[in-house]
Structure formats: C-alpha cells, structure tokens
Write an enzyme that holds these catalytic residues in place. Sequence first.
Site, short mmCIF file in Angstrom:
data_model
loop_
_atom_site.label_atom_id
_atom_site.label_comp_id
_atom_site.label_asym_id
_atom_site.label_seq_id
_atom_site.Cartn_x
_atom_site.Cartn_y
_atom_site.Cartn_z
N PRO A 50 0.83 -1.20 0.00
CA PRO A 50 0.00 0.00 0.00
C PRO A 50 0.87 1.25 0.00
O PRO A 50 1.81 1.35 0.78
CB PRO A 50 -0.78 -0.12 1.31
CG PRO A 50 0.05 -1.02 2.18
CD PRO A 50 0.74 -1.96 1.23
N THR A 56 0.43 5.55 -0.21
CA THR A 56 -0.31 6.81 -0.31
C THR A 56 0.29 7.67 -1.41
O THR A 56 1.50 7.89 -1.43
CB THR A 56 -0.25 7.52 1.06
OG1 THR A 56 -1.05 6.78 1.97
CG2 THR A 56 -0.74 8.95 0.98
N GLN A 77 -7.09 -0.72 1.17
CA GLN A 77 -6.59 -0.54 2.54
C GLN A 77 -7.41 0.53 3.25
O GLN A 77 -7.42 1.70 2.84
CB GLN A 77 -5.11 -0.15 2.56
CG GLN A 77 -4.58 -0.19 3.99
CD GLN A 77 -3.16 0.32 4.15
OE1 GLN A 77 -2.87 1.45 3.78
NE2 GLN A 77 -2.28 -0.51 4.69
N HIS A 81 -5.87 -1.24 8.17
CA HIS A 81 -4.55 -0.65 8.44
C HIS A 81 -4.38 -0.49 9.95
O HIS A 81 -4.93 0.42 10.55
CB HIS A 81 -4.45 0.70 7.75
CG HIS A 81 -3.05 1.22 7.61
ND1 HIS A 81 -1.96 0.66 8.25
CD2 HIS A 81 -2.54 2.26 6.88
CE1 HIS A 81 -0.86 1.34 7.92
NE2 HIS A 81 -1.19 2.31 7.10
N ALA A 120 -1.19 -0.46 11.25
CA ALA A 120 0.28 -0.32 11.27
C ALA A 120 0.67 1.15 11.19
O ALA A 120 -0.18 2.03 11.10
CB ALA A 120 0.88 -1.08 10.08
N TYR A 135 -0.92 4.70 12.79
CA TYR A 135 -2.28 5.23 12.63
C TYR A 135 -3.19 4.66 13.72
O TYR A 135 -2.74 3.88 14.56
CB TYR A 135 -2.79 4.92 11.21
CG TYR A 135 -1.92 5.60 10.16
CD1 TYR A 135 -1.92 6.99 10.03
CD2 TYR A 135 -1.07 4.86 9.34
CE1 TYR A 135 -1.11 7.62 9.09
CE2 TYR A 135 -0.25 5.50 8.40
CZ TYR A 135 -0.28 6.88 8.29
OH TYR A 135 0.54 7.51 7.37
N ARG A 155 -2.93 -5.16 8.43
CA ARG A 155 -1.50 -4.83 8.40
C ARG A 155 -1.05 -4.37 9.78
O ARG A 155 -1.73 -3.57 10.43
CB ARG A 155 -1.25 -3.70 7.39
CG ARG A 155 0.22 -3.44 7.20
CD ARG A 155 0.47 -2.43 6.09
NE ARG A 155 1.49 -2.96 5.19
CZ ARG A 155 2.49 -2.22 4.68
NH1 ARG A 155 2.59 -0.95 4.94
NH2 ARG A 155 3.38 -2.76 3.90
C1 LIG Z 1 5.16 6.91 -0.97
C2 LIG Z 1 4.82 5.88 0.08
C3 LIG Z 1 3.54 5.86 0.61
C4 LIG Z 1 3.18 4.89 1.55
N1 LIG Z 1 1.88 4.83 2.00
C5 LIG Z 1 1.48 3.79 2.76
C6 LIG Z 1 0.09 3.60 3.04
O1 LIG Z 1 -0.80 4.33 2.58
N2 LIG Z 1 -0.24 2.54 3.82
C7 LIG Z 1 0.69 1.69 4.32
O2 LIG Z 1 0.35 0.75 5.04
N3 LIG Z 1 2.01 1.83 4.05
C8 LIG Z 1 2.40 2.85 3.26
N4 LIG Z 1 3.72 2.96 2.91
C9 LIG Z 1 4.70 1.96 3.37
C10 LIG Z 1 4.90 0.87 2.31
O3 LIG Z 1 3.73 0.08 2.16
C11 LIG Z 1 6.05 -0.07 2.70
O4 LIG Z 1 5.77 -0.62 3.95
C12 LIG Z 1 7.41 0.61 2.76
O5 LIG Z 1 7.66 1.35 1.58
C13 LIG Z 1 8.52 -0.42 2.97
O6 LIG Z 1 8.54 -1.35 1.90
P1 LIG Z 1 9.67 -1.28 0.77
O7 LIG Z 1 10.99 -1.45 1.47
O8 LIG Z 1 9.35 -2.38 -0.19
O9 LIG Z 1 9.57 0.08 0.14
C14 LIG Z 1 4.13 3.95 1.99
C15 LIG Z 1 5.43 3.99 1.48
C16 LIG Z 1 5.78 4.92 0.51
C17 LIG Z 1 7.17 4.90 -0.06
#
Ligand SMILES: Cc1cc2nc3c(=O)[nH]c(=O)nc-3n(C[C@H](O)[C@H](O)[C@H](O)COP(=O)(O)O)c2cc1C
Length: 368
Positions: free
Chosen positions: A25, A27, A103, A178, A180, A183, A231
């Site tokens: 997920p 944002t 989510q 969500h 995690a 939040y 999550r």
């Molecule tokens: C731009 C951006 C927005 C994110 N928004 C969310 C979100 O809306 N919900 C969520 O659970 N995690 C969000 N995350 C966290 C990611 O889901 C993920 O846990 C995090 O990038 C680590 O994984 P990676 O190492 O593969 O990048 C976001 C991460 C990034 C980079």
Amino acid sequence: MSTDPLFAEFTVKDQTLDNRVGLAPMTRTSATDDGLATDQMAQYYASFARGGFSFLVTEGIHPDTTHSQGYANQPGLATDEQAAAWEPVVEAVHEAGSPIFAQLMHAGAQAQGNRHGYDTVAPSTYRPPGEQSELYGGSGPFPEARSLDSGELNDVREAFVAAAKRAVDAGFDGIEVHAANGYLLHEFVDPLVNDRDDEYGGSPANRARFPAEVTAAINDATPAAFVVGVRTSQAAVVDEERVWPDGETTANALFGALSDAGADYIHVTGGDATAPEVPETDQTLAELAVEYSAETVAVIANGGLGEPPKARTALEDGADLLTLGTSALANHDWPNRVEAGESLADLDPSIVFEPDASLSDAEVPGDD
Ligand SMILES: Cc1cc2nc3c(=O)[nH]c(=O)nc-3n(C[C@H](O)[C@H](O)[C@H](O)COP(=O)(O)O)c2cc1C
C-alpha cells in the site's frame, strides 16, 4: 514451469495468485479534493497488474467523513460517490489480471490535511513527535489528539464496516485493515500511545482488542469470499525506531486475536523483513506472525525486499507472500522482469517524491 519460489501459485480464500509478489500500500495523495479516485489512479494501479504483481493493496483510504482522513487528496470510501469512483480503478486492475484489496485507514493522531475539519483523535491524549509529513503535503507540528470515548469507538468500528461494504459494492476483492505505521488502530496496540484504563488498554490482549474487533466486525458484514486482511507494524510514520517494548508478548496477543477475529491474512511491515527487529527475540516479525497466528492465516512480509534474493529469503523464513513498495515504484513490472531474468531499475526520487508523493505523469503509463 518456474522452480523459483517467488513464482509459485498461492491461494487466499477464492483468489488464486499467480506468484508470491504483491504491491504494498502506498499513499499517493492524487485523488480529487473530494476524495474521489481518478482515471490517472486507474492507469497507475493497472500498470502494476500488467507488470505481474499477483495482488495489489491500495493506498490507505479514509473510511469516514469525520476524523479519519489522513492526508489532503487522500481517496475515501466514506461515501457512495467515493465508492463509485473506485469502480473504474478496480475494473482496470481486473482487466489486467490481478485482485485488488482496499486498505482502510483511520489516521488517528497522525491525521493531517483532513478537509472535514475535525480534531484529531487517539486511544489516549497524545501528540505525535516531530512534524507533519511534507511528502504528503503537511507542515508544522501535529496537534495534540484527544482520547476517544467508548461511544466513539462504536462509531469508528461502524465506519470501518460501512467502508468495507462500499468496497464490496465497488468490486474490490477484499480489504486490508490498516493497523500499522502509527495510525489509529496501531495506536491502540502501542503502549507508548495507549494508556487507557478500560478493556482496550493495559495488557497486550487488551491493546489488541480494538483492531481485532474492527476486523471481526468487517468479517461478519462482508461476503464469505471477500478477503479481510490486517497490516501491523512496530514502527510509526512519526517514529521509525519504535518497537513493541514487550516484543514477543505483544506479537502473541495481537496475532492470536487477529486470527480469532477471522483475518485471512496478516501483513507485517518493518525496515528489513528478513531481520529480527522485535525486542527479546531473534525471530523476524513475519516468523512471529507465522508462529502465533492460526495455520489458515496467510502471512505477508514487507520491508526492504526489493532485491530478489532478499525476497526469496522472506519466503524461506516462512512468509507465504511478500509486498514491495519503493522497488515497485521503480519497477512497475518487477515480477515480470525478475521472472525473465532482466535487470531492475533504481528508484528515481525526482519522479516519485519531488515535490511530494503525488503521482507524476512521468510515472503513470497510458493505455497500451
Ligand atoms: C510513498 C509511500 C507511501 C506509503 N503509504 C502507505 C500507506 O498508505 N499505507 C501503508 O500501510 N504503508 C504505506 N507505505 C509503506 C509501504 O507500504 C512499505 O511498507 C514501505 O515502503 C517499505 O517497503 P519497501 O521497502 O518495499 O519500500 C508507503 C510507502 C511509501 C514509499
């Protein structure tokens, strides 16, 4: 047929997934001012399905029109109009061949840019440390959030359920609760935020109660085939170093309660999904989720798995599935590339994160 564990099929409820790699997920603050999903978002999400991601989890979506919105231009599932706006997104992803899970996110004390103008709320009175996220259009310190009373907890639970039903109507294959990243539902689990003295505070079992109740209520209110995932994490957006002080005890209570609530999957996230990041244990968060959840619950690992050998390690350690965030942004076709033995691109922050995390045209492919 591939012998690579990344490309083995897996089944979640009625969904047969082609491989073990899903989209995390993320944002992207690219909905309309009214929280409506757009055509650009449909193209963006469909591109990951075309690129071989076997399931997609959307960005966090706010479930109500009061306290839950986390960011300006965050999409909602708080109204029927917002649900209808998701339909073309879901259709585009389905046409490209993948299931998509919405989510549902209540931002709690970390809310910023809530256009509904409400104050921020949390399990207990709490001001998040640091400043609001500029990446998502915020600035300045967070306000102090006030504590939710028990009547308001019912409202929050019902709002999650109503949003989940709208997700069903919009054609989503499931939702992810969500709980995690700091939040609202995570704030219940986190003893540094939650100092309630009712049945929702104190022991790890009490702190797990509200996220589990929300999950169970959604499970009861949605069709049997609809996937309900959750999550969880230790860290918060406002505090990346935060851990569960009593480590394994919290893991035991939380993953057990979410299993009992009927979660179909538990999605754990941390900085490095292959590292033991939980105090007082040498197990990874995913290993603890496997140990303490029911056998029927799928475990999804996330965090730092963009290199294929790391991704395989997470599966070898016991996760059923994994998700990719930043490396998916750099490679909308990560699974297809890896399966074909092609090289992967590095993330270009100027495209994805400058001046903020909103979708840029350079990142969203048009119709093929
Ligand atoms: C731009 C951006 C927005 C994110 N928004 C969310 C979100 O809306 N919900 C969520 O659970 N995690 C969000 N995350 C966290 C990611 O889901 C993920 O846990 C995090 O990038 C680590 O994984 P990676 O190492 O593969 O990048 C976001 C991460 C990034 C980079």
